[in-house]
Design an enzyme around this catalytic site. Structure first.
Site, PDB file in Angstrom:
ATOM      1  N   ASP A  50       0.827  -1.196   0.000  1.00 19.27           N
ATOM      2  CA  ASP A  50       0.000   0.000   0.000  1.00 19.27           C
ATOM      3  C   ASP A  50       0.867   1.254   0.000  1.00 19.27           C
ATOM      4  O   ASP A  50       1.855   1.332   0.740  1.00 19.27           O
ATOM      5  CB  ASP A  50      -0.884  -0.030   1.250  1.00 19.27           C
ATOM      6  CG  ASP A  50      -2.075   0.871   1.090  1.00 19.27           C
ATOM      7  OD1 ASP A  50      -3.190   0.334   0.949  1.00 19.27           O
ATOM      8  OD2 ASP A  50      -1.887   2.102   1.096  1.00 19.27           O
ATOM      9  N   PHE A  72      -0.325   4.432 -11.604  1.00 15.00           N
ATOM     10  CA  PHE A  72      -1.705   4.268 -12.085  1.00 15.00           C
ATOM     11  C   PHE A  72      -2.713   4.109 -10.949  1.00 15.00           C
ATOM     12  O   PHE A  72      -3.908   4.035 -11.196  1.00 15.00           O
ATOM     13  CB  PHE A  72      -1.805   3.004 -12.960  1.00 15.00           C
ATOM     14  CG  PHE A  72      -1.007   3.052 -14.217  1.00 15.00           C
ATOM     15  CD1 PHE A  72      -1.566   3.530 -15.391  1.00 15.00           C
ATOM     16  CD2 PHE A  72       0.313   2.629 -14.243  1.00 15.00           C
ATOM     17  CE1 PHE A  72      -0.830   3.580 -16.567  1.00 15.00           C
ATOM     18  CE2 PHE A  72       1.055   2.674 -15.411  1.00 15.00           C
ATOM     19  CZ  PHE A  72       0.494   3.154 -16.569  1.00 15.00           C
ATOM     20  N   ALA A  73      -2.215   3.990  -9.707  1.00 12.24           N
ATOM     21  CA  ALA A  73      -3.127   3.588  -8.616  1.00 12.24           C
ATOM     22  C   ALA A  73      -3.917   4.778  -8.099  1.00 12.24           C
ATOM     23  O   ALA A  73      -3.379   5.615  -7.374  1.00 12.24           O
ATOM     24  CB  ALA A  73      -2.296   2.983  -7.481  1.00 12.24           C
ATOM     25  N   ASN A  91      -6.078   8.862  -0.942  1.00 10.80           N
ATOM     26  CA  ASN A  91      -5.498   7.896  -1.882  1.00 10.80           C
ATOM     27  C   ASN A  91      -4.813   8.570  -3.062  1.00 10.80           C
ATOM     28  O   ASN A  91      -3.696   8.216  -3.432  1.00 10.80           O
ATOM     29  CB  ASN A  91      -6.597   6.950  -2.379  1.00 10.80           C
ATOM     30  CG  ASN A  91      -6.011   5.747  -3.090  1.00 10.80           C
ATOM     31  OD1 ASN A  91      -5.097   5.113  -2.599  1.00 10.80           O
ATOM     32  ND2 ASN A  91      -6.517   5.460  -4.280  1.00 10.80           N
ATOM     33  N   THR A 116      -5.881  13.193 -15.743  1.00 11.03           N
ATOM     34  CA  THR A 116      -7.214  13.029 -16.298  1.00 11.03           C
ATOM     35  C   THR A 116      -7.747  14.323 -16.906  1.00 11.03           C
ATOM     36  O   THR A 116      -7.358  15.425 -16.472  1.00 11.03           O
ATOM     37  CB  THR A 116      -8.187  12.586 -15.180  1.00 11.03           C
ATOM     38  OG1 THR A 116      -9.523  12.692 -15.659  1.00 11.03           O
ATOM     39  CG2 THR A 116      -8.084  13.476 -13.950  1.00 11.03           C
ATOM     40  N   TYR A 140     -12.348  14.339  -7.339  1.00 14.42           N
ATOM     41  CA  TYR A 140     -11.492  13.475  -8.175  1.00 14.42           C
ATOM     42  C   TYR A 140     -10.547  14.336  -9.013  1.00 14.42           C
ATOM     43  O   TYR A 140      -9.322  14.193  -8.945  1.00 14.42           O
ATOM     44  CB  TYR A 140     -12.364  12.580  -9.073  1.00 14.42           C
ATOM     45  CG  TYR A 140     -11.575  11.886 -10.149  1.00 14.42           C
ATOM     46  CD1 TYR A 140     -10.553  11.004  -9.824  1.00 14.42           C
ATOM     47  CD2 TYR A 140     -11.830  12.129 -11.502  1.00 14.42           C
ATOM     48  CE1 TYR A 140      -9.801  10.388 -10.818  1.00 14.42           C
ATOM     49  CE2 TYR A 140     -11.090  11.510 -12.498  1.00 14.42           C
ATOM     50  CZ  TYR A 140     -10.078  10.646 -12.143  1.00 14.42           C
ATOM     51  OH  TYR A 140      -9.332  10.037 -13.130  1.00 14.42           O
ATOM     52  N   ILE A 206     -29.253   6.009 -20.467  1.00 12.25           N
ATOM     53  CA  ILE A 206     -28.586   7.205 -21.010  1.00 12.25           C
ATOM     54  C   ILE A 206     -28.827   8.324 -20.012  1.00 12.25           C
ATOM     55  O   ILE A 206     -29.974   8.679 -19.724  1.00 12.25           O
ATOM     56  CB  ILE A 206     -29.157   7.587 -22.390  1.00 12.25           C
ATOM     57  CG1 ILE A 206     -28.831   6.508 -23.428  1.00 12.25           C
ATOM     58  CG2 ILE A 206     -28.626   8.950 -22.826  1.00 12.25           C
ATOM     59  CD1 ILE A 206     -29.325   6.819 -24.841  1.00 12.25           C
ATOM     60  N   ARG A 220     -17.979  12.213 -25.853  1.00 10.63           N
ATOM     61  CA  ARG A 220     -16.685  11.929 -25.218  1.00 10.63           C
ATOM     62  C   ARG A 220     -15.678  11.461 -26.261  1.00 10.63           C
ATOM     63  O   ARG A 220     -16.046  10.967 -27.326  1.00 10.63           O
ATOM     64  CB  ARG A 220     -16.840  10.810 -24.159  1.00 10.63           C
ATOM     65  CG  ARG A 220     -17.683  11.204 -22.952  1.00 10.63           C
ATOM     66  CD  ARG A 220     -16.958  12.195 -22.071  1.00 10.63           C
ATOM     67  NE  ARG A 220     -17.747  12.590 -20.905  1.00 10.63           N
ATOM     68  CZ  ARG A 220     -18.626  13.583 -20.878  1.00 10.63           C
ATOM     69  NH1 ARG A 220     -18.864  14.282 -21.972  1.00 10.63           N
ATOM     70  NH2 ARG A 220     -19.262  13.893 -19.772  1.00 10.63           N
ATOM     71  N   GLY A 283     -22.348  16.522 -12.685  1.00 13.50           N
ATOM     72  CA  GLY A 283     -20.922  16.756 -12.973  1.00 13.50           C
ATOM     73  C   GLY A 283     -20.480  16.341 -14.359  1.00 13.50           C
ATOM     74  O   GLY A 283     -19.284  16.316 -14.637  1.00 13.50           O
TER      75      GLY A 283
HETATM   76  N1  UDP Z   1     -23.100   7.264 -19.353  1.00 17.13           N
HETATM   77  C1  UDP Z   1     -24.410   6.918 -19.579  1.00 17.13           C
HETATM   78  N2  UDP Z   1     -24.875   5.762 -19.019  1.00 17.13           N
HETATM   79  C2  UDP Z   1     -24.111   4.956 -18.250  1.00 17.13           C
HETATM   80  C3  UDP Z   1     -22.766   5.318 -18.023  1.00 17.13           C
HETATM   81  C4  UDP Z   1     -22.296   6.480 -18.602  1.00 17.13           C
HETATM   82  O1  UDP Z   1     -25.153   7.630 -20.269  1.00 17.13           O
HETATM   83  O2  UDP Z   1     -24.605   3.938 -17.745  1.00 17.13           O
HETATM   84  C5  UDP Z   1     -22.575   8.495 -19.967  1.00 17.13           C
HETATM   85  C6  UDP Z   1     -21.990   9.473 -18.973  1.00 17.13           C
HETATM   86  O3  UDP Z   1     -23.006  10.309 -18.463  1.00 17.13           O
HETATM   87  C7  UDP Z   1     -20.968  10.220 -19.848  1.00 17.13           C
HETATM   88  C8  UDP Z   1     -20.513   9.152 -20.850  1.00 17.13           C
HETATM   89  O4  UDP Z   1     -21.502   8.126 -20.808  1.00 17.13           O
HETATM   90  O5  UDP Z   1     -21.598  11.253 -20.545  1.00 17.13           O
HETATM   91  C9  UDP Z   1     -19.183   8.520 -20.479  1.00 17.13           C
HETATM   92  O6  UDP Z   1     -19.240   8.144 -19.108  1.00 17.13           O
HETATM   93  P1  UDP Z   1     -18.151   7.245 -18.413  1.00 17.13           P
HETATM   94  O7  UDP Z   1     -18.593   7.016 -17.008  1.00 17.13           O
HETATM   95  O8  UDP Z   1     -17.865   6.047 -19.257  1.00 17.13           O
HETATM   96  O9  UDP Z   1     -16.827   8.135 -18.447  1.00 17.13           O
HETATM   97  P2  UDP Z   1     -16.559   9.648 -17.928  1.00 17.13           P
HETATM   98  O10 UDP Z   1     -16.829  10.541 -19.125  1.00 17.13           O
HETATM   99  O11 UDP Z   1     -17.451   9.916 -16.771  1.00 17.13           O
HETATM  100  O12 UDP Z   1     -15.110   9.623 -17.580  1.00 17.13           O
END
Ligand code: UDP
Length: 323
Positions: A50, A72-73, A91, A116, A140, A206, A220, A283
């Site tokens: 850890d 990566f952790a 963390n 990120t 995060y 969605i 995305r 968010g």
């Molecule tokens: N998303 C969605 N349904 C799900 C999971 C994700 O519509 O069950 C959407 C989420 O709101 C975002 C996109 O898919 O707009 C990518 O989400 P993910 O969690 O994969 O990655 P993030 O962009 O949060 O890093």
């Protein structure tokens, strides 16, 4: 080279280990298995431990002559970070500082950090380049930005040189089918849609279809995990050659909407998918697309799997083989 992969039992870390072994490096993996899996460690020397334990890190660096550390952790769930910020700062930030402090003691001066797109917060323009203002909107993203800031200060004061790689949406799986994405609980779009395709889940939700995007769903930039690993290798070379610290945004520069991802999964798998429209997830910016010109020009990075269909095909193979 001997490379320490912290978090090498996790999704991206395990792919990195495979990539390093393939390119002839010695690999030491450090992971507490809180999120990773023992069976995702396919080679190298594994040390279970850890990052909070400085003495264990000290022993690790005494017994392994490490040239470069890749980290990566971390915890990665935005919603969870809002509910439990203490765990995220501990963390993602405090433990990373701990690791860096032990590296300073041992004179290890090369660090590759998994950052990120969340460090940018709500985009002020797209695609997002490295100069975009950094105003993270959740713990995060804040915890990752704090590490980036710490790294700048540790470079000035202690000479640790680092590269922070800001991933957009990591996706896909090892094309050999040996490794893949396994989060518990799974919250990421592509693995969730694939779980619907394979019958492990009834429907895909969605989260909002009233965004200011062509089809109303969030856009995305999905980047194949193997292309991320390639960027890490190039970042190590660049770091060792130039001895300068840098930050790079990593994405394909092409956005796909949630609806397009679902349609692509339906095409690739040939399965009918039940879709539910739900409320927006807190968010979520409408559009997150990377401008990765700097990684292309300075690192010579050239993603080899930018095609969403190929990204999904590799992840589908994993979903089918593993479960
Ligand atoms: N998303 C969605 N349904 C799900 C999971 C994700 O519509 O069950 C959407 C989420 O709101 C975002 C996109 O898919 O707009 C990518 O989400 P993910 O969690 O994969 O990655 P993030 O962009 O949060 O890093």
């Amino acid at each position: 080279m001997k490379i320490l992969v912290v978090g090498g039992a996790g999704y991206i870390g395990s792919h990195m280990v495979k990539c390093l072994l393939r390119t002839g490096h010695d690999v030491v993996i450090f992971d507490n298995l809180s999120k990773g899996y023992r069976d995702a460690i396919i080679g190298g020397v594994f040390v279970e431990g850890d990052l909070a334990d400085g003495e264990q890190l000290d022993r690790l660096f005494k017994s392994h002559d490490v040239d470069v550390v890749m980290h990566f952790a971390s915890f990665i769930e935005v919603a969870e970070s809002v509910k439990e910020p203490a765990r995220y700062y501990q963390n993602n930030f405090v433990n990373t500082q701990n690791l860096l402090d032990v590296m300073v003691e041992h004179g290890i001066g090369s660090f590759i950090f998994s950052s990120t797109a969340a460090v940018f917060g709500e985009p002020q323009y797209t695609p997002i380049d490295e100069a975009h203002p950094k105003m993270p909107i959740n713990p995060y993203g804040k915890s990752k930005l704090m590490v980036e800031q710490l790294l700048a200060d540790y470079d000035t004061a202690y000479g640790i040189k680092s590269v922070s790689l800001r991933y957009f949406n990591a996706a896909g799986a090892d094309p050999d089918g040996e490794l893949g994405e396994r989060h518990n609980p799974e919250t990421h779009l592509i693995p969730l849609v694939l779980q619907v395709a394979s019958g492990r889940r009834d429907a895909i939700s969605i989260f909002g279809n009233d965004y200011d995007t062509p089809d109303g769903t969030c856009v995305r930039d999905y980047i194949h995990v193997q292309d991320l690993c390639d960027a890490h290798l190039l970042a190590v070379n660049h770091l060792l050659k130039t001895r300068t610290s840098n930050n790079f945004n990593l994405g394909n520069g092409q956005g796909f909407s949630v609806q397009q991802v679902i349609d692509c999964v339906a095409n690739v798998t040939g399965r009918k998918l039940t879709v539910r429209i739900e409320e927006r997830r807190e968010g979520d910016p409408a559009v997150l697309v990377a401008d990765a010109k700097q990684a292309r020009s300075m690192l010579g990075w050239n993603p080899s799997m930018p095609d969403l269909e190929i990204i999904i095909e590799t992840a589908w193979r994993w979903e089918q083989s593993f479960f």
